[in-house]
Design an enzyme around this catalytic site. Structure first.
Site, short mmCIF file in Angstrom:
data_model
loop_
_atom_site.label_atom_id
_atom_site.label_comp_id
_atom_site.label_asym_id
_atom_site.label_seq_id
_atom_site.Cartn_x
_atom_site.Cartn_y
_atom_site.Cartn_z
N MET A 11 0.85 -1.20 0.00
CA MET A 11 0.00 0.00 0.00
C MET A 11 0.89 1.25 0.00
SD MET A 11 -3.13 -0.95 2.61
CE MET A 11 -2.15 -1.78 3.85
N CYS A 93 -2.59 -1.71 -10.38
CA CYS A 93 -2.83 -0.30 -10.08
C CYS A 93 -3.57 0.38 -11.23
CB CYS A 93 -1.50 0.42 -9.82
SG CYS A 93 -1.76 2.16 -9.43
N LYS A 132 0.85 -9.42 -8.87
CA LYS A 132 -0.39 -9.05 -8.16
C LYS A 132 -1.29 -8.44 -9.22
CE LYS A 132 -2.26 -6.58 -4.16
NZ LYS A 132 -2.82 -5.31 -4.67
N HIS A 164 -6.12 -9.66 -6.63
CA HIS A 164 -7.12 -8.75 -6.05
C HIS A 164 -8.40 -9.08 -6.81
CE1 HIS A 164 -8.34 -4.29 -5.10
NE2 HIS A 164 -9.22 -5.17 -4.67
N ASN A 203 -7.16 -11.71 -2.46
CA ASN A 203 -7.10 -10.40 -1.78
C ASN A 203 -8.35 -9.60 -2.13
OD1 ASN A 203 -5.92 -7.34 -2.88
ND2 ASN A 203 -5.84 -7.80 -0.71
N GLY A 204 -8.76 -8.80 -1.17
CA GLY A 204 -9.87 -7.87 -1.40
C GLY A 204 -10.95 -8.03 -0.35
N GLY A 205 -11.12 -6.99 0.47
CA GLY A 205 -12.24 -6.95 1.41
C GLY A 205 -12.15 -7.92 2.58
N GLY A 225 -5.21 -5.82 3.36
CA GLY A 225 -4.63 -4.50 3.23
C GLY A 225 -5.20 -3.54 4.26
N ARG A 226 -6.30 -2.90 3.91
CA ARG A 226 -6.84 -1.83 4.74
C ARG A 226 -7.14 -2.28 6.17
NH1 ARG A 226 -10.99 -0.25 0.13
NH2 ARG A 226 -10.70 -2.49 -0.15
C1 LIG Z 1 -3.72 3.41 0.46
C2 LIG Z 1 -3.61 2.23 -0.46
C3 LIG Z 1 -2.49 2.11 -1.27
C4 LIG Z 1 -2.36 1.01 -2.13
N1 LIG Z 1 -1.20 0.86 -2.84
C5 LIG Z 1 -1.00 -0.29 -3.54
C6 LIG Z 1 0.26 -0.60 -4.13
O1 LIG Z 1 1.23 0.13 -3.98
N2 LIG Z 1 0.38 -1.74 -4.86
C7 LIG Z 1 -0.67 -2.61 -5.02
O2 LIG Z 1 -0.51 -3.65 -5.67
N3 LIG Z 1 -1.86 -2.37 -4.46
C8 LIG Z 1 -2.04 -1.24 -3.71
N4 LIG Z 1 -3.22 -1.06 -3.07
C9 LIG Z 1 -4.27 -2.09 -3.16
C10 LIG Z 1 -4.07 -3.10 -2.02
O3 LIG Z 1 -2.85 -3.78 -2.13
C11 LIG Z 1 -5.22 -4.14 -2.01
O4 LIG Z 1 -5.18 -4.86 -3.22
C12 LIG Z 1 -6.59 -3.48 -1.89
O5 LIG Z 1 -6.60 -2.48 -0.89
C13 LIG Z 1 -7.65 -4.54 -1.56
O6 LIG Z 1 -7.36 -5.21 -0.35
P1 LIG Z 1 -8.07 -4.80 1.05
O7 LIG Z 1 -9.55 -4.78 0.76
O8 LIG Z 1 -7.65 -5.86 2.00
O9 LIG Z 1 -7.57 -3.43 1.42
C14 LIG Z 1 -3.39 0.04 -2.23
C15 LIG Z 1 -4.51 0.18 -1.40
C16 LIG Z 1 -4.62 1.25 -0.52
C17 LIG Z 1 -5.83 1.34 0.38
#
Ligand SMILES: Cc1cc2nc3c(=O)[nH]c(=O)nc-3n(C[C@H](O)[C@H](O)[C@H](O)COP(=O)(O)O)c2cc1C
Length: 342
Positions: A11, A93, A132, A164, A203-205, A225-226
């Site tokens: 992130m 991304c 990813k 994701h 990954n996701g949610g 992630g979050r």
């Molecule tokens: C603030 C933020 C920055 C992120 N930066 C990246 C990143 O640098 N590379 C990447 O592959 N995904 C990035 N993501 C996506 C996360 O890796 C992840 O795929 C996405 O948040 C879904 O997972 P979650 O629901 O568990 O947060 C970012 C997400 C957030 C919230």
């Protein structure tokens, strides 16, 4: 194959070395990822600042972004020399900047180029190269098309796929892209059934360890992630329940470890806020959690951290004792654990 049962998502502006160090205090086993790092920055920028990390952060993967096979291969080589355990290619991304730079999710339009990039990266390093990726692009995704992508990338020598589990909508904002396209974890489960020799991480949610454990019944790994940024203690039981490690620190133990870390970092010239900003959620939902947050964000100094620590120590009870109050203020006995240098 690397142990990817549980991972913290890359992130930007979150998973820098300070936050990773904090997460490592909570879980020894979880796999960590850097922020996305563009290959040109690795080639031309200040490498120590961009890539440096403490050995305690391992197992740790470097996430790279780019579109040129040679540059990415070179950046991967440099990452391996720094000691990273894995190099990951960002194919997820959706930001405008990524589209302008021709990296991230938009590369999924050109699987031939991705295959070429991956082949170059796999040949350049001995550590595993992973991707990813999203399920597809702009709502045009289908399971057969996704399976074809995986098959093609695997032919380049990639064995680890972090998915994701939603498509990327390139016309929407990055933030909307983390919420709007529906999640389809079942497609990742199906990939695992169709390609059992490959490693799949979904990954996701995912909001809790329980949810992660449920995914682990169907795939090799779950990436959060979050949820981890919002409360690093979502991983509180990860070592015990996933990795079989006798490690379950209290929030106070982690806060004290971070105090020692901050002191060292400040001596090295790191601005205190660079570390403290990642500690704001450490007592989230706990007694004095809000005050903790306020003291840190207003004071932004080691002194402010000491004041906040005194406050939570008073709340928890006598210094050093291994009792911490649960969310309802009820005293809960944390498992007695050696502090492992914490
Ligand atoms: C603030 C933020 C920055 C992120 N930066 C990246 C990143 O640098 N590379 C990447 O592959 N995904 C990035 N993501 C996506 C996360 O890796 C992840 O795929 C996405 O948040 C879904 O997972 P979650 O629901 O568990 O947060 C970012 C997400 C957030 C919230």
């Amino acid at each position: 194959m690397p142990d990817l049962r549980l991972a913290v998502a890359p992130m930007v502006d979150r998973t820098d070395r300070h936050f990773r160090y904090l997460v490592r205090q909570v879980s020894r086993g979880v796999r960590l990822y850097t922020e996305m790092t563009v290959d040109q920055a690795v080639l031309k920028g200040n490498r120590e600042r961009l890539l440096g990390f403490r050995p305690e952060e391992r197992p740790l993967a470097l996430q790279l972004a780019g579109h040129d096979p040679e540059s990415l291969a070179e950046a991967a080589r440099i990452g391996e020399a720094f000691g990273y355990d894995e190099v990951n290619l960002n194919l997820g991304c959706p930001s405008e900047r990524a589209q302008e730079g021709g990296y991230g999710a938009c590369l999924l339009r050109d699987p031939g180029r991705v295959a070429e990039i991956l082949r170059a990266m796999v040949q350049a390093v001995r550590v595993p190269v992973s991707v990813k990726m999203r399920l597809g692009l702009d709502g045009g995704e289908s399971y057969p098309a996704l399976a074809r992508l995986v098959e093609r990338f695997a032919q380049s020598g990639v064995e680890v796929f972090i998915v994701h589990a939603r498509s990327a909508l390139l016309a929407l904002s990055t933030r909307a892209n983390r919420e709007i396209p529906p999640l389809r974890h079942e497609w990742v489960y199906r990939l695992k059934e169709d390609f059992p020799h490959l490693t799949f991480v979904t990954n996701g949610g995912i909001r809790s360890l329980e949810e992660a454990l449920a995914h682990l019944k169907r795939v090799d790994g779950a990436m959060l992630g979050r949820a981890v940024y919002e409360d690093p203690f979502v991983l509180e039981e990860a070592d015990q329940k996933v990795f079989g490690l006798p490690h379950r620190p209290s929030r106070l133990q982690v806060a004290r470890a971070m105090r020692a870390y901050l002191e060292e970092e400040v001596a090295l010239g790191t601005p205190p806020w660079a570390v403290l900003r990642h500690m704001l959620n450490l007592f989230r939902g706990r007694p004095k959690g809000r005050l903790w947050r306020r003291l840190l964000s207003e004071g932004r100094s080691l002194k402010a951290l000491d004041e906040a620590l005194r406050l939570v120590e008073e709340e928890v009870g006598e210094k050093g004792q291994e009792e911490e109050k649960g969310p309802e203020g009820k005293a809960e006995r944390a498992l007695a654990l050696p502090r492992e240098g914490v």
